[in-house]
Design a protein around this motif. Structure first.
Motif, PDB file in Angstrom:
ATOM      1  N   PRO A  24       5.824  39.061  36.140  1.00 27.67           N
ATOM      2  CA  PRO A  24       5.911  39.070  34.678  1.00 27.67           C
ATOM      3  C   PRO A  24       5.935  37.646  34.118  1.00 27.67           C
ATOM      4  CG  PRO A  24       7.453  40.633  35.636  1.00 27.67           C
ATOM      5  CD  PRO A  24       6.885  39.856  36.777  1.00 27.67           C
ATOM      6  N   ALA A  25       5.442  37.490  32.902  1.00 24.04           N
ATOM      7  CA  ALA A  25       5.430  36.205  32.171  1.00 24.04           C
ATOM      8  C   ALA A  25       4.580  35.148  32.857  1.00 24.04           C
ATOM      9  CB  ALA A  25       6.841  35.684  31.940  1.00 24.04           C
ATOM     10  N   ARG A  26       3.514  35.576  33.521  1.00 23.72           N
ATOM     11  CA  ARG A  26       2.577  34.616  34.124  1.00 23.72           C
ATOM     12  C   ARG A  26       1.288  34.544  33.320  1.00 23.72           C
ATOM     13  NH1 ARG A  26       7.361  34.334  36.519  1.00 23.72           N
ATOM     14  NH2 ARG A  26       7.316  32.971  38.339  1.00 23.72           N
ATOM     15  N   GLY A  27       1.278  35.116  32.138  1.00 23.75           N
ATOM     16  CA  GLY A  27       0.105  34.983  31.270  1.00 23.75           C
ATOM     17  C   GLY A  27      -0.981  36.006  31.538  1.00 23.75           C
ATOM     18  N   LYS A  28      -0.663  37.102  32.235  1.00 23.83           N
ATOM     19  CA  LYS A  28      -1.721  38.078  32.564  1.00 23.83           C
ATOM     20  C   LYS A  28      -2.359  38.656  31.297  1.00 23.83           C
ATOM     21  CE  LYS A  28       1.005  40.696  34.966  1.00 23.83           C
ATOM     22  NZ  LYS A  28       2.234  39.886  34.773  1.00 23.83           N
ATOM     23  N   THR A  29      -1.496  39.103  30.365  1.00 22.80           N
ATOM     24  CA  THR A  29      -2.028  39.708  29.142  1.00 22.80           C
ATOM     25  C   THR A  29      -2.792  38.671  28.329  1.00 22.80           C
ATOM     26  OG1 THR A  29      -0.248  41.305  29.123  1.00 22.80           O
ATOM     27  CG2 THR A  29      -1.378  40.945  27.024  1.00 22.80           C
ATOM     28  N   SER A  30      -2.236  37.477  28.282  1.00 28.28           N
ATOM     29  CA  SER A  30      -2.880  36.405  27.526  1.00 28.28           C
ATOM     30  C   SER A  30      -4.277  36.114  28.105  1.00 28.28           C
ATOM     31  CB  SER A  30      -1.956  35.193  27.622  1.00 28.28           C
ATOM     32  OG  SER A  30      -2.466  34.113  26.994  1.00 28.28           O
ATOM     33  N   ILE A  31      -4.372  36.012  29.407  1.00 28.87           N
ATOM     34  CA  ILE A  31      -5.657  35.740  30.066  1.00 28.87           C
ATOM     35  C   ILE A  31      -6.609  36.928  29.841  1.00 28.87           C
ATOM     36  CG2 ILE A  31      -6.787  35.377  32.315  1.00 28.87           C
ATOM     37  CD1 ILE A  31      -4.054  34.062  33.207  1.00 28.87           C
ATOM     38  N   ARG A 209     -19.674  34.233  34.993  1.00 28.02           N
ATOM     39  CA  ARG A 209     -19.484  33.728  33.625  1.00 28.02           C
ATOM     40  C   ARG A 209     -18.018  33.378  33.363  1.00 28.02           C
ATOM     41  NH1 ARG A 209     -24.047  34.303  30.172  1.00 28.02           N
ATOM     42  NH2 ARG A 209     -22.874  33.073  28.700  1.00 28.02           N
ATOM     43  N   LEU A 210     -17.113  34.097  34.070  1.00 29.79           N
ATOM     44  CA  LEU A 210     -15.691  33.897  33.782  1.00 29.79           C
ATOM     45  C   LEU A 210     -15.140  32.597  34.339  1.00 29.79           C
ATOM     46  CD1 LEU A 210     -14.205  37.419  34.430  1.00 29.79           C
ATOM     47  CD2 LEU A 210     -14.823  36.332  32.279  1.00 29.79           C
ATOM     48  N   VAL A 211     -15.774  32.110  35.426  1.00 32.48           N
ATOM     49  CA  VAL A 211     -15.181  30.964  36.125  1.00 32.48           C
ATOM     50  C   VAL A 211     -15.024  29.741  35.209  1.00 32.48           C
ATOM     51  CG1 VAL A 211     -15.454  29.371  38.070  1.00 32.48           C
ATOM     52  CG2 VAL A 211     -15.849  31.835  38.386  1.00 32.48           C
ATOM     53  N   PRO A 212     -16.080  29.314  34.474  1.00 35.17           N
ATOM     54  CA  PRO A 212     -15.878  28.146  33.602  1.00 35.17           C
ATOM     55  C   PRO A 212     -14.791  28.381  32.546  1.00 35.17           C
ATOM     56  CG  PRO A 212     -18.203  28.769  33.702  1.00 35.17           C
ATOM     57  CD  PRO A 212     -17.452  29.834  34.408  1.00 35.17           C
ATOM     58  N   LEU A 213     -14.713  29.615  32.036  1.00 36.87           N
ATOM     59  CA  LEU A 213     -13.688  29.901  31.028  1.00 36.87           C
ATOM     60  C   LEU A 213     -12.292  29.749  31.630  1.00 36.87           C
ATOM     61  CD1 LEU A 213     -13.165  31.092  28.087  1.00 36.87           C
ATOM     62  CD2 LEU A 213     -12.795  33.253  29.266  1.00 36.87           C
ATOM     63  N   LEU A 214     -12.097  30.375  32.797  1.00 34.98           N
ATOM     64  CA  LEU A 214     -10.765  30.352  33.413  1.00 34.98           C
ATOM     65  C   LEU A 214     -10.384  28.942  33.869  1.00 34.98           C
ATOM     66  CD1 LEU A 214     -10.943  33.699  35.423  1.00 34.98           C
ATOM     67  CD2 LEU A 214      -9.772  33.269  33.264  1.00 34.98           C
ATOM     68  N   MET A 215     -11.411  28.157  34.291  1.00 36.90           N
ATOM     69  CA  MET A 215     -11.134  26.779  34.713  1.00 36.90           C
ATOM     70  C   MET A 215     -10.591  25.934  33.572  1.00 36.90           C
ATOM     71  SD  MET A 215     -14.393  25.601  36.927  1.00 36.90           S
ATOM     72  CE  MET A 215     -14.101  23.861  36.694  1.00 36.90           C
ATOM     73  N   ASN A 216     -11.002  26.265  32.370  1.00 33.02           N
ATOM     74  CA  ASN A 216     -10.694  25.395  31.234  1.00 33.02           C
ATOM     75  C   ASN A 216      -9.587  25.908  30.316  1.00 33.02           C
ATOM     76  OD1 ASN A 216     -12.613  23.100  31.456  1.00 33.02           O
ATOM     77  ND2 ASN A 216     -14.050  24.806  31.645  1.00 33.02           N
ATOM     78  N   MET A 217      -9.064  27.101  30.612  1.00 33.12           N
ATOM     79  CA  MET A 217      -7.985  27.636  29.772  1.00 33.12           C
ATOM     80  C   MET A 217      -6.719  26.821  29.958  1.00 33.12           C
ATOM     81  SD  MET A 217      -7.739  31.661  30.248  1.00 33.12           S
ATOM     82  CE  MET A 217      -9.022  32.720  29.685  1.00 33.12           C
ATOM     83  N   HIS A 218      -6.000  26.608  28.881  1.00 28.83           N
ATOM     84  CA  HIS A 218      -4.693  25.951  29.003  1.00 28.83           C
ATOM     85  C   HIS A 218      -3.773  26.523  27.935  1.00 28.83           C
ATOM     86  CE1 HIS A 218      -5.332  23.555  25.388  1.00 28.83           C
ATOM     87  NE2 HIS A 218      -6.568  23.343  25.820  1.00 28.83           N
ATOM     88  N   VAL A 219      -2.515  26.108  27.953  1.00 31.44           N
ATOM     89  CA  VAL A 219      -1.583  26.694  26.986  1.00 31.44           C
ATOM     90  C   VAL A 219      -1.005  25.639  26.042  1.00 31.44           C
ATOM     91  CG1 VAL A 219      -0.972  28.647  28.459  1.00 31.44           C
ATOM     92  CG2 VAL A 219       0.351  26.539  28.638  1.00 31.44           C
ATOM     93  N   GLY A 418      -3.718  35.326  20.504  1.00 33.18           N
ATOM     94  CA  GLY A 418      -4.732  35.224  19.448  1.00 33.18           C
ATOM     95  C   GLY A 418      -4.667  33.875  18.779  1.00 33.18           C
ATOM     96  N   CYS A 419      -4.820  33.852  17.455  1.00 30.68           N
ATOM     97  CA  CYS A 419      -4.746  32.605  16.691  1.00 30.68           C
ATOM     98  C   CYS A 419      -4.024  32.888  15.381  1.00 30.68           C
ATOM     99  CB  CYS A 419      -6.151  32.121  16.317  1.00 30.68           C
ATOM    100  SG  CYS A 419      -7.000  31.168  17.551  1.00 30.68           S
ATOM    101  N   GLU A 420      -3.223  31.915  14.935  1.00 30.17           N
ATOM    102  CA  GLU A 420      -2.648  32.001  13.586  1.00 30.17           C
ATOM    103  C   GLU A 420      -3.606  31.294  12.636  1.00 30.17           C
ATOM    104  OE1 GLU A 420       1.149  30.153  13.876  1.00 30.17           O
ATOM    105  OE2 GLU A 420       1.955  31.861  15.005  1.00 30.17           O
ATOM    106  N   GLU A 421      -3.826  31.894  11.473  1.00 26.12           N
ATOM    107  CA  GLU A 421      -4.806  31.309  10.536  1.00 26.12           C
ATOM    108  C   GLU A 421      -4.158  30.896   9.223  1.00 26.12           C
ATOM    109  OE1 GLU A 421      -8.150  33.825   9.572  1.00 26.12           O
ATOM    110  OE2 GLU A 421      -8.731  32.548   7.887  1.00 26.12           O
ATOM    111  N   ARG A 422      -4.551  29.714   8.730  1.00 27.26           N
ATOM    112  CA  ARG A 422      -4.218  29.303   7.354  1.00 27.26           C
ATOM    113  C   ARG A 422      -5.459  28.686   6.740  1.00 27.26           C
ATOM    114  NH1 ARG A 422       1.149  25.860   6.424  1.00 27.26           N
ATOM    115  NH2 ARG A 422       0.510  26.168   4.263  1.00 27.26           N
TER     116      ARG A 422
END
Ligand code: ATP
Length: 441
Positions: A24-31, A209-219, A418-422
């Motif tokens: 739990p809390a390893r970012g699974k849902t976020s990823i 296709r997923l590899v470049p995305l996952l390589m570059n994700m950060h928090v 997601g993203c917060e928008e203003r």
């Protein structure tokens, strides 16, 4: 006019299952959500099946840590039933035309993963496990505080009690946890938020296709500001496309924008900084423009260095470049009608469609994900609609009607899910002749 046959990506993709793995809390849902957003934006129907939601919907939200104790047989059976209910729905959805389904659960034992693999294989769907491993206690602590305390599981529960309970839940899972092994299956392991990525037997279009995305994700938290260029001479005259200069109003917006970015970056920068990461300052803002004069002129008063990308150039209106909307309607009624029928897929003769724009922006999305600094993107209406659709997880076909007005900064701050928008209207107020009509024919 008949549209030529063309293909932007394989249309005959066989369904795929991606199964998350992790404590739990390893970012699974976020990823899982980021993958869904990315693949959906590229035109692949993708959906997440989150087992935690099945538990909450069917059993209610409040389960103390000992419910997740592997020794608690009664609870174990219930949790297994929830997982299988989610898997049933996932397989049914793929059978009904879905392309990529994400099974979002801890899937933390080899036995559970074997069941998942077998059930998917029976239907002919390949499975890739995506395991998130994070040994950095500071990150896990931040994750728990930022997301778990807001979960319905802890509604009305005192924060310190909720953290203690969630830590006990993690400890229960940790006792039975088995990492994915080479012999088991195809996998992608993300270690310490992308510090290391391990791939095993990754074949095929979607996993690749997923590899470049996952390589570059950060928090790392940082804002992304999107804005159109200041008003141009073409905007004043209601002309499509071209490479016009800014109008005096446009020049005024460029000055307002520079002052706004400096002030807002300072304000947000003071509150930034993840564990182990320095807070950023206004000079860290990365500025992107297109290669067209109106965006580069808009960036001129900014003190930060800017990079121009051809990929950010406005949708190519082909033979309609330099025409007004009324001219197109009168001289090329077939263009007007065909575009009205399908604004997303319609490709201007010798020009582009929104769908084309999304495909050319794909490498930029990976670069956008990679950047840890705040970013200012100065571009054009259609291109920003496509970027906004990605960042805000809007169905791509809605792109042509997303509102992106002139002289407005859209601030998007990525969060866990997601993203917060203003939105900030900086002025001067302008009314572009005909452009709104062209955008919403
Ligand atoms: P649970 O099993 O309780 O549902 P989870 O593993 O799905 O937990 P999330 O709910 O996705 O975890 O946790 C979100 C948090 O994880 C966010 O704060 C997000 O920033 C962070 N996060 C995202 N990616 C990673 C990663 N690769 N490693 C660790 N944390 C991450």
């Amino acid at each position: 006019m008949r549209q030529p046959l063309y293909s932007l990506h394989p249309r005959d993709l066989s369904p795929h299952v991606l199964a998350m793995v992790g404590l739990p809390a390893r970012g699974k849902t976020s990823i899982a959500r980021k993958i869904t957003r990315y693949l959906s934006w590229l035109g692949h129907p993708t959906r997440v099946f989150n087992v935690g939601n099945y538990r909450r919907n069917l059993l209610g939200a409040h389960h103390p840590a000992n419910f997740f104790d592997p020794q608690n047989r009664e609870a174990r059976r219930t949790l297994d039933e929830m997982a299988m209910a989610a898997l049933d729905d996932l397989l049914a959805w793929l059978g009904g035309g879905g392309e990529v389904a994400i099974f979002d659960a801890t899937n933390s034992t080899r036995a559970r993963r074997q069941i998942v693999s077998e059930r998917c294989r029976d239907k002919g769907y390949p499975v890739v496990f995506i395991e998130s491993i994070c040994g950095d206690e500071a990150i896990v602590e931040t994750n728990v505080r930022e997301t778990k305390l807001r979960s319905p599981d802890y509604e009305g529960v005192d924060a310190s009690e909720a953290v203690r309970d969630f830590r006990a839940r993690i400890a229960h899972y940790a006792r039975a946890y088995e990492t994915v092994t080479d012999l088991e299956s195809s996998y992608i392991k993300i270690i310490d938020v992308g510090r290391q990525l391990m791939l095993n037997r990754i074949h095929g279009y979607v996993p690749a296709r997923l590899v470049p995305l996952l390589m570059n994700m950060h928090v790392a938290p940082r804002p992304i500001w999107l804005t159109r260029h200041g008003e141009s001479i073409f905007n004043q005259q209601g002309l499509l496309g071209g490479d016009a200069d800014l109008s005096p109003h446009g020049e005024a917006y460029a000055r307002n924008l520079a002052a706004f970015i400096r002030g807002r970056a300072r304000e947000l920068g003071e509150a930034s900084g993840m564990p182990g990461e320095p807070a950023w300052i206004p000079d860290d803002v990365v500025v992107w423009t297109s290669s067209l004069r109106r965006t580069m002129q808009t960036s001129r008063p900014l003190t930060q260095r800017s990079i121009s990308w051809r990929a950010l150039d406005e949708i190519d209106a082909g033979v309609c470049e330099g025409m007004t909307y009324d001219e197109i309607r009168l001289k090329m009624p077939h263009v007007f009608e065909a575009r009205s029928a399908d604004k997303f897929r319609y490709r201007y003769p010798r020009g582009e469609s929104y769908e084309d724009v999304i495909q050319r922006l794909d490498p930029l999305i990976i670069e956008l994900e990679r950047q840890r600094s705040p970013m200012l993107v100065i571009a054009h209406q259609a291109v920003l609609r496509a970027l906004y659709a990605y960042l805000m997880d809007k169905p791509p076909h809605t792109c042509p009607s997303l509102p992106i007005p002139l002289h407005t900064v859209i601030e998007l701050i990525p969060t866990a899910y997601g993203c917060e928008e203003r939105r900030f209207q900086l002025g001067p107020e302008v009314q572009s002749v005909g452009e709104a009509a062209i955008a919403h024919p």
